[in-house]
Design a protein around this motif. Structure first.
Motif, short mmCIF file in Angstrom:
data_model
loop_
_atom_site.label_atom_id
_atom_site.label_comp_id
_atom_site.label_asym_id
_atom_site.label_seq_id
_atom_site.Cartn_x
_atom_site.Cartn_y
_atom_site.Cartn_z
N LEU A 193 13.34 -24.17 18.73
CA LEU A 193 13.33 -23.58 17.39
C LEU A 193 12.64 -22.23 17.50
O LEU A 193 11.47 -22.15 17.89
CB LEU A 193 12.57 -24.51 16.43
CG LEU A 193 12.48 -24.09 14.96
CD1 LEU A 193 13.84 -24.15 14.28
CD2 LEU A 193 11.50 -24.99 14.21
N VAL A 194 13.36 -21.14 17.19
CA VAL A 194 12.79 -19.80 17.34
C VAL A 194 12.79 -19.07 15.99
O VAL A 194 13.69 -18.32 15.67
CB VAL A 194 13.55 -18.96 18.39
CG1 VAL A 194 13.25 -19.44 19.79
CG2 VAL A 194 15.04 -18.96 18.14
N PRO A 195 11.76 -19.32 15.17
CA PRO A 195 11.75 -18.67 13.86
C PRO A 195 11.37 -17.19 13.97
O PRO A 195 10.59 -16.81 14.85
CB PRO A 195 10.65 -19.43 13.09
CG PRO A 195 10.18 -20.53 13.99
CD PRO A 195 10.57 -20.16 15.37
N LEU A 196 11.95 -16.37 13.10
CA LEU A 196 11.59 -14.95 12.96
C LEU A 196 11.61 -14.19 14.28
O LEU A 196 10.66 -13.49 14.62
CB LEU A 196 10.18 -14.82 12.35
CG LEU A 196 9.90 -15.59 11.06
CD1 LEU A 196 8.55 -15.20 10.51
CD2 LEU A 196 10.98 -15.37 10.03
N GLU A 197 12.70 -14.34 15.02
CA GLU A 197 12.80 -13.66 16.30
C GLU A 197 13.96 -12.69 16.32
O GLU A 197 14.96 -12.89 15.65
CB GLU A 197 13.05 -14.69 17.41
CG GLU A 197 11.81 -15.40 17.83
CD GLU A 197 11.69 -15.40 19.33
OE1 GLU A 197 10.62 -15.78 19.80
OE2 GLU A 197 12.65 -15.01 20.03
N ASP A 198 13.84 -11.64 17.15
CA ASP A 198 14.99 -10.80 17.40
C ASP A 198 15.97 -11.59 18.26
O ASP A 198 15.62 -12.60 18.85
CB ASP A 198 14.56 -9.54 18.14
CG ASP A 198 13.92 -8.55 17.18
OD1 ASP A 198 14.38 -8.51 16.02
OD2 ASP A 198 12.98 -7.85 17.57
N GLY A 199 17.20 -11.09 18.31
CA GLY A 199 18.24 -11.86 18.98
C GLY A 199 18.16 -11.92 20.50
O GLY A 199 18.68 -12.85 21.11
N ASP A 200 17.49 -10.94 21.12
CA ASP A 200 17.56 -10.82 22.59
C ASP A 200 17.10 -12.06 23.33
O ASP A 200 17.78 -12.57 24.22
CB ASP A 200 16.70 -9.64 23.07
CG ASP A 200 17.31 -8.31 22.68
OD1 ASP A 200 18.33 -8.33 21.95
OD2 ASP A 200 16.76 -7.28 23.09
N ARG A 201 15.91 -12.54 22.95
CA ARG A 201 15.37 -13.68 23.67
C ARG A 201 16.20 -14.93 23.35
O ARG A 201 16.48 -15.75 24.23
CB ARG A 201 13.90 -13.92 23.35
CG ARG A 201 13.23 -14.78 24.44
CD ARG A 201 11.75 -14.91 24.21
NE ARG A 201 11.50 -15.60 22.97
CZ ARG A 201 10.82 -16.74 22.86
NH1 ARG A 201 10.31 -17.30 23.94
NH2 ARG A 201 10.63 -17.29 21.70
#
Lengths: 260, 260
Positions: free
Chosen positions: B156-164
């Protein structure tokens, strides 16, 4: 960080860096950074370009500023950070006075903003020695100058909350707002683009009083805002296609891999 | 500043204050304030409520997290500032590990974020001693834990840019993003609301493996995102009416008075 000119969002990233720099210099407050983020999101939805209806509103605003007896441009921290040069140029072209008015006002911050404007070529910037109060505003934003916003007939208020604009309208002034939030009532556009367009239209309309009068007469605020919303609906449709058909955005990857 | 509970935008203003406080505490960076502003603008467009399609995505995400062998929640500064309690609660319910991963990484900031999570009840938070690198990422965000994000099957990756997120998808992980930007690929909702809904759905689905399996099988990302866009179009129509008919918003005043 050096942003390559070829970056598709070059302008937006440069503006962001400019703002963070101004925040480090004490010109912009944390709340100003958040407000800038709101603008970024709207501008993203607008495709980071001036819509046709925004151009129409900008031409009308130029006509109002030219026809004014005492036009004033209100400047806050974010405006100074993003478009000092452009604002000073516009003020000279109209000509209009500039007054610094801060939501989070402190003497030292007013002085910093004034200095930033002076560095961009401004002279006689108002804001440091207010001698009047705008009725109906409790905060320090009521402080104003008789020679400036208090006595103005037309006021350009970029990147402002509605409260003070409303108070200025109650004083029977013509108030021209600039904001990317489509609830903004006059110019729905990014500040720097808007001010550059205002300069262009002031230049075009200045020698032509008949056209200036006509532009003011035919400007229809509601029709114009309706067209802004039509533009946004068109943009939303484009975004929808780019997302649901996939492929166009690097973010296409951030989906559960098992449901791709 | 004390915000009255009756304020129509109470939740949003409380979140903003929380973020500014966390920025003062060195947990949030200036860029995080700008990113939060972007979220505010989108949430304003969403009417500051969870859309029906977001609920569907949240239920599906809960099912994926429950079915995971090694689920991990990635936490950055803004997430820690806004929803530490909620994230820790969700992690305990699934159960999932928590790993701190920062775009603007420094050891001291990782430690602050870990401490913030521990204050909210977290134990064994990962992030301080990374022992692996996510391939295809040059920045420090590649740093990860074998027991955490690096070895996870669902993240779960909240509030992240798309790259990672994209790099994690290339590692064949199921990646669940949470973001208000409608280009986000999984949950398009405000973080705190999303995590609380995830808790609710985890609670509901945990005892029901058949339903959990069914929810995962029927989830259709593209259909869901299409519905998000339909919701936004509906909202835009409402905003249009409130602006062009006037009266509903205090900002109705910030128009040129002569064209009212």
């Amino acid at each position: 960080m050096k942003i390559p000119r070829s970056h598709p969002r070059y302008d937006s990233l440069v503006r962001r860096e400019r703002l963070v720099r101004a925040w480090k210099a004490g010109i912009v407050v944390p709340e100003g950074l958040i407000a800038h983020g709101r603008g970024e999101a709207w501008d993203y939805l607008f495709g980071e370009m001036t819509s046709a209806p925004a151009l129409v509103a900008e031409r009308a605003a130029a006509a109002y500023l030219l026809a004014a007896a005492r036009p004033v441009i209100s400047v806050n921290g974010n405006v100074a950070a993003l478009a000092s040069r452009e604002v000073v140029r516009l003020a000279k072209m109209i000509p209009a006075r500039i007054e610094v008015n801060l939501f989070h006002r402190s003497e030292v911050r007013v002085r910093r903003v004034v200095r930033e404007l002076e560095r961009a070529g401004a002279r006689n910037v108002l804001g440091l020695r207010p001698n009047a109060r705008i009725p109906g505003i409790e905060s320090k934003r009521a402080l104003s100058h008789r020679d400036g916003i208090f006595g103005a007939d037309v006021v350009l208020v970029p990147l402002e909350d509605g409260d003070r604009a409303e108070a200025l309208v109650r004083m029977k002034k013509t108030v021209i707002s600039v904001d990317l939030n489509p609830l903004s009532r006059t110019i729905v556009d990014e500040l720097t683009r808007a001010v550059l367009n205002l300069c262009k239209f002031v230049d075009e309309l200045k020698p032509d009083e008949t056209e200036t009068l006509r532009v003011r007469r035919v400007y229809n605020r509601n029709g114009n805002l309706g067209a802004v919303y039509s533009f946004l609906e068109w943009r939303l449709g484009r975004l929808r296609r780019s997302v649901t058909r996939g492929g166009m955005r690097s973010k296409s990857a951030s989906q559960p891999s098992s449901v791709r």
